[in-house]
Scaffold this motif. Sequence first.
Motif, PDB file in Angstrom:
ATOM      1  N   ASN A 244     -17.547   0.673  23.712  1.00 56.74           N
ATOM      2  CA  ASN A 244     -18.506   0.836  22.629  1.00 56.74           C
ATOM      3  C   ASN A 244     -18.253  -0.233  21.565  1.00 56.74           C
ATOM      4  O   ASN A 244     -17.495  -0.020  20.621  1.00 56.74           O
ATOM      5  N   PRO A 245     -18.878  -1.398  21.704  1.00 48.98           N
ATOM      6  CA  PRO A 245     -18.634  -2.517  20.768  1.00 48.98           C
ATOM      7  C   PRO A 245     -18.975  -2.195  19.318  1.00 48.98           C
ATOM      8  O   PRO A 245     -18.508  -2.886  18.404  1.00 48.98           O
ATOM      9  N   ASP A 246     -19.770  -1.153  19.087  1.00 51.01           N
ATOM     10  CA  ASP A 246     -20.149  -0.801  17.722  1.00 51.01           C
ATOM     11  C   ASP A 246     -19.155   0.143  17.055  1.00 51.01           C
ATOM     12  O   ASP A 246     -19.319   0.485  15.876  1.00 51.01           O
ATOM     13  N   ALA A 247     -18.145   0.576  17.793  1.00 46.87           N
ATOM     14  CA  ALA A 247     -17.166   1.508  17.226  1.00 46.87           C
ATOM     15  C   ALA A 247     -16.422   0.849  16.063  1.00 46.87           C
ATOM     16  O   ALA A 247     -16.029  -0.319  16.148  1.00 46.87           O
ATOM     17  N   GLU A 248     -16.260   1.599  14.983  1.00 47.70           N
ATOM     18  CA  GLU A 248     -15.538   1.088  13.814  1.00 47.70           C
ATOM     19  C   GLU A 248     -14.160   1.750  13.762  1.00 47.70           C
ATOM     20  O   GLU A 248     -14.030   2.896  13.338  1.00 47.70           O
ATOM     21  N   ILE A 249     -13.148   1.019  14.209  1.00 43.42           N
ATOM     22  CA  ILE A 249     -11.775   1.517  14.206  1.00 43.42           C
ATOM     23  C   ILE A 249     -10.908   0.493  13.483  1.00 43.42           C
ATOM     24  O   ILE A 249     -10.824  -0.659  13.904  1.00 43.42           O
ATOM     25  N   TYR A 250     -10.281   0.923  12.413  1.00 36.61           N
ATOM     26  CA  TYR A 250      -9.426   0.034  11.627  1.00 36.61           C
ATOM     27  C   TYR A 250      -7.992   0.562  11.710  1.00 36.61           C
ATOM     28  O   TYR A 250      -7.704   1.678  11.275  1.00 36.61           O
ATOM     29  N   VAL A 251      -7.118  -0.237  12.304  1.00 39.21           N
ATOM     30  CA  VAL A 251      -5.717   0.147  12.469  1.00 39.21           C
ATOM     31  C   VAL A 251      -4.879  -0.725  11.542  1.00 39.21           C
ATOM     32  O   VAL A 251      -4.910  -1.952  11.633  1.00 39.21           O
ATOM     33  N   ILE A 252      -4.145  -0.103  10.645  1.00 45.38           N
ATOM     34  CA  ILE A 252      -3.339  -0.820   9.661  1.00 45.38           C
ATOM     35  C   ILE A 252      -1.873  -0.479   9.848  1.00 45.38           C
ATOM     36  O   ILE A 252      -1.486   0.694   9.871  1.00 45.38           O
ATOM     37  N   ASP A 253      -1.058  -1.508   9.982  1.00 46.81           N
ATOM     38  CA  ASP A 253       0.397  -1.345  10.023  1.00 46.81           C
ATOM     39  C   ASP A 253       0.872  -1.187   8.583  1.00 46.81           C
ATOM     40  O   ASP A 253       0.817  -2.132   7.798  1.00 46.81           O
ATOM     41  N   THR A 254       1.324   0.008   8.217  1.00 39.56           N
ATOM     42  CA  THR A 254       1.732   0.245   6.832  1.00 39.56           C
ATOM     43  C   THR A 254       3.041  -0.460   6.482  1.00 39.56           C
ATOM     44  O   THR A 254       3.377  -0.589   5.306  1.00 39.56           O
ATOM     45  N   ARG A 255       3.811  -0.877   7.504  1.00 38.57           N
ATOM     46  CA  ARG A 255       5.145  -1.445   7.294  1.00 38.57           C
ATOM     47  C   ARG A 255       6.002  -0.484   6.472  1.00 38.57           C
ATOM     48  O   ARG A 255       6.888  -0.898   5.717  1.00 38.57           O
ATOM     49  N   ALA A 256       5.730   0.803   6.640  1.00 36.04           N
ATOM     50  CA  ALA A 256       6.388   1.831   5.841  1.00 36.04           C
ATOM     51  C   ALA A 256       6.812   2.990   6.736  1.00 36.04           C
ATOM     52  O   ALA A 256       6.414   3.093   7.890  1.00 36.04           O
ATOM     53  N   ALA A 257       7.627   3.865   6.151  1.00 34.17           N
ATOM     54  CA  ALA A 257       8.122   5.030   6.881  1.00 34.17           C
ATOM     55  C   ALA A 257       8.209   6.224   5.939  1.00 34.17           C
ATOM     56  O   ALA A 257       8.250   6.070   4.711  1.00 34.17           O
ATOM     57  N   SER A 258       8.251   7.397   6.527  1.00 36.65           N
ATOM     58  CA  SER A 258       8.350   8.649   5.785  1.00 36.65           C
ATOM     59  C   SER A 258       7.275   8.664   4.691  1.00 36.65           C
ATOM     60  O   SER A 258       6.145   8.249   4.929  1.00 36.65           O
ATOM     61  N   MET A 259       7.604   9.137   3.502  1.00 31.22           N
ATOM     62  CA  MET A 259       6.565   9.258   2.482  1.00 31.22           C
ATOM     63  C   MET A 259       6.189   7.932   1.835  1.00 31.22           C
ATOM     64  O   MET A 259       5.273   7.888   1.004  1.00 31.22           O
ATOM     65  N   GLY A 260       6.849   6.824   2.194  1.00 30.29           N
ATOM     66  CA  GLY A 260       6.301   5.521   1.842  1.00 30.29           C
ATOM     67  C   GLY A 260       4.973   5.356   2.559  1.00 30.29           C
ATOM     68  O   GLY A 260       3.947   4.988   1.969  1.00 30.29           O
TER      69      GLY A 260
ATOM     70  N   ILE B 156       0.933   5.883   0.952  1.00 26.46           N
ATOM     71  CA  ILE B 156      -0.173   4.960   1.253  1.00 26.46           C
ATOM     72  C   ILE B 156      -1.382   5.760   1.745  1.00 26.46           C
ATOM     73  O   ILE B 156      -2.521   5.521   1.329  1.00 26.46           O
ATOM     74  N   ALA B 157      -1.128   6.733   2.604  1.00 27.04           N
ATOM     75  CA  ALA B 157      -2.208   7.589   3.113  1.00 27.04           C
ATOM     76  C   ALA B 157      -2.801   8.443   1.986  1.00 27.04           C
ATOM     77  O   ALA B 157      -4.026   8.643   1.920  1.00 27.04           O
ATOM     78  N   TYR B 158      -1.946   8.945   1.126  1.00 27.71           N
ATOM     79  CA  TYR B 158      -2.388   9.790   0.011  1.00 27.71           C
ATOM     80  C   TYR B 158      -3.367   9.038  -0.891  1.00 27.71           C
ATOM     81  O   TYR B 158      -4.451   9.543  -1.219  1.00 27.71           O
TER      82      TYR B 158
ATOM     83  N   THR C 221      -7.993  -0.832  -0.624  1.00 30.75           N
ATOM     84  CA  THR C 221      -7.080   0.109  -1.268  1.00 30.75           C
ATOM     85  C   THR C 221      -5.836   0.328  -0.421  1.00 30.75           C
ATOM     86  O   THR C 221      -4.698   0.274  -0.912  1.00 30.75           O
ATOM     87  N   ALA C 222      -6.044   0.562   0.872  1.00 30.59           N
ATOM     88  CA  ALA C 222      -4.910   0.777   1.773  1.00 30.59           C
ATOM     89  C   ALA C 222      -3.976  -0.422   1.773  1.00 30.59           C
ATOM     90  O   ALA C 222      -2.741  -0.277   1.673  1.00 30.59           O
ATOM     91  N   HIS C 223      -4.532  -1.618   1.859  1.00 29.62           N
ATOM     92  CA  HIS C 223      -3.700  -2.827   1.889  1.00 29.62           C
ATOM     93  C   HIS C 223      -2.958  -3.029   0.566  1.00 29.62           C
ATOM     94  O   HIS C 223      -1.816  -3.515   0.567  1.00 29.62           O
ATOM     95  N   TYR C 224      -3.579  -2.655  -0.537  1.00 25.11           N
ATOM     96  CA  TYR C 224      -2.904  -2.769  -1.834  1.00 25.11           C
ATOM     97  C   TYR C 224      -1.611  -1.954  -1.825  1.00 25.11           C
ATOM     98  O   TYR C 224      -0.539  -2.443  -2.228  1.00 25.11           O
ATOM     99  N   TYR C 225      -1.705  -0.713  -1.363  1.00 24.18           N
ATOM    100  CA  TYR C 225      -0.519   0.156  -1.371  1.00 24.18           C
ATOM    101  C   TYR C 225       0.498  -0.249  -0.313  1.00 24.18           C
ATOM    102  O   TYR C 225       1.711  -0.090  -0.531  1.00 24.18           O
ATOM    103  N   VAL C 226       0.038  -0.795   0.800  1.00 29.89           N
ATOM    104  CA  VAL C 226       0.978  -1.352   1.782  1.00 29.89           C
ATOM    105  C   VAL C 226       1.834  -2.436   1.126  1.00 29.89           C
ATOM    106  O   VAL C 226       3.049  -2.520   1.339  1.00 29.89           O
ATOM    107  N   ASN C 227       1.203  -3.260   0.311  1.00 26.39           N
ATOM    108  CA  ASN C 227       1.887  -4.415  -0.287  1.00 26.39           C
ATOM    109  C   ASN C 227       2.719  -4.071  -1.520  1.00 26.39           C
ATOM    110  O   ASN C 227       3.485  -4.919  -1.995  1.00 26.39           O
TER     111      ASN C 227
END
Length: 287
Positions: free
Chosen positions: A109-125, A129-131, A149-155
């Motif tokens: 399904n080429p129209d599927a919108e799936i964004y996978v982000i490596d948080t480079r984090a663990a546990s509540m770090g 980011i998810a919160y 927003t997600a990338h801001y908190y990852v960084n």
Amino acid sequence: MSMKLIVDSGSDLPKDLLKKYDIDLASLIVHLNGEDYHDRESIDSQAVYEAMRQGSAPKTAQASPDTFYHLFKQYTDQDQPIIYLAFSSELSGTYQSAMIAKQQIEDQNPDAEIYVIDTRAASMGHGLIAYYTAQAIADGQAVQDVLDTAHYYVNHMVHVFTVDDLEYLQRGGRVSKAQAFVGGMLKIKPLLHVEDGKLVPLEKIRGSKKVIGRMVDLMKERGQHFEQQTIAITHGDDEQRAQQLANQIRELYNPKDIIIHQIGSAIGAHAGPGTIALFFLDDAPKN
């Protein structure tokens, strides 16, 4: 249609926040005493810590591509955009499993919108980011704004943690047998942090009382604008010390909120009982 947020059990995100923001959870696998369990589904961290105290050496495995395929597909079949925030790819293969599933679905399904982000984090770090990302979704932000927003908190996420017994990190290959032996003999408590998604030794402190004070000091050195922040503290079955750390932080920095939660099985299997971890931002939350 708003984005669907997915995390894995490496995030240690409390159940009430998962429910509040309708966040789906992919479970990592815990191998314990010859059996396989799904973290937070068929085993809880308390059982893992008790087994470790009795001498068991649990191991973990990444969530499979098949797990993510079925999890993602139920939303892409409804044309709903997905954002999956992954446990650090330097600490688990779970991110790669999700990328494999993403490719499989996009091939169909080429129209599927799936964004996978490596948080480079663990546990509540990872969990914080998810919160913050969940709040952006709840506020009705556009897809690209949520991703920003997600990338801001990852960084900007800072991890500082200590373990009660170096033997547990030695089992997982984080320190050598010699370091674990000498550290145990001298009552040395290591302080570690996360750098580019990897666990990195920071300092060695003699005595558990001093290590909590040093964690508080590191907040001042590495962070700011705490009055605007939600701070997180996770622990390996040691809520008393977690509360002691929280009390010192409240007194000195007056944060907006503090979340205290027990470390889950996936991370606890490597860090061990007695671990204390602190998570905060090095700057103000994103407007």
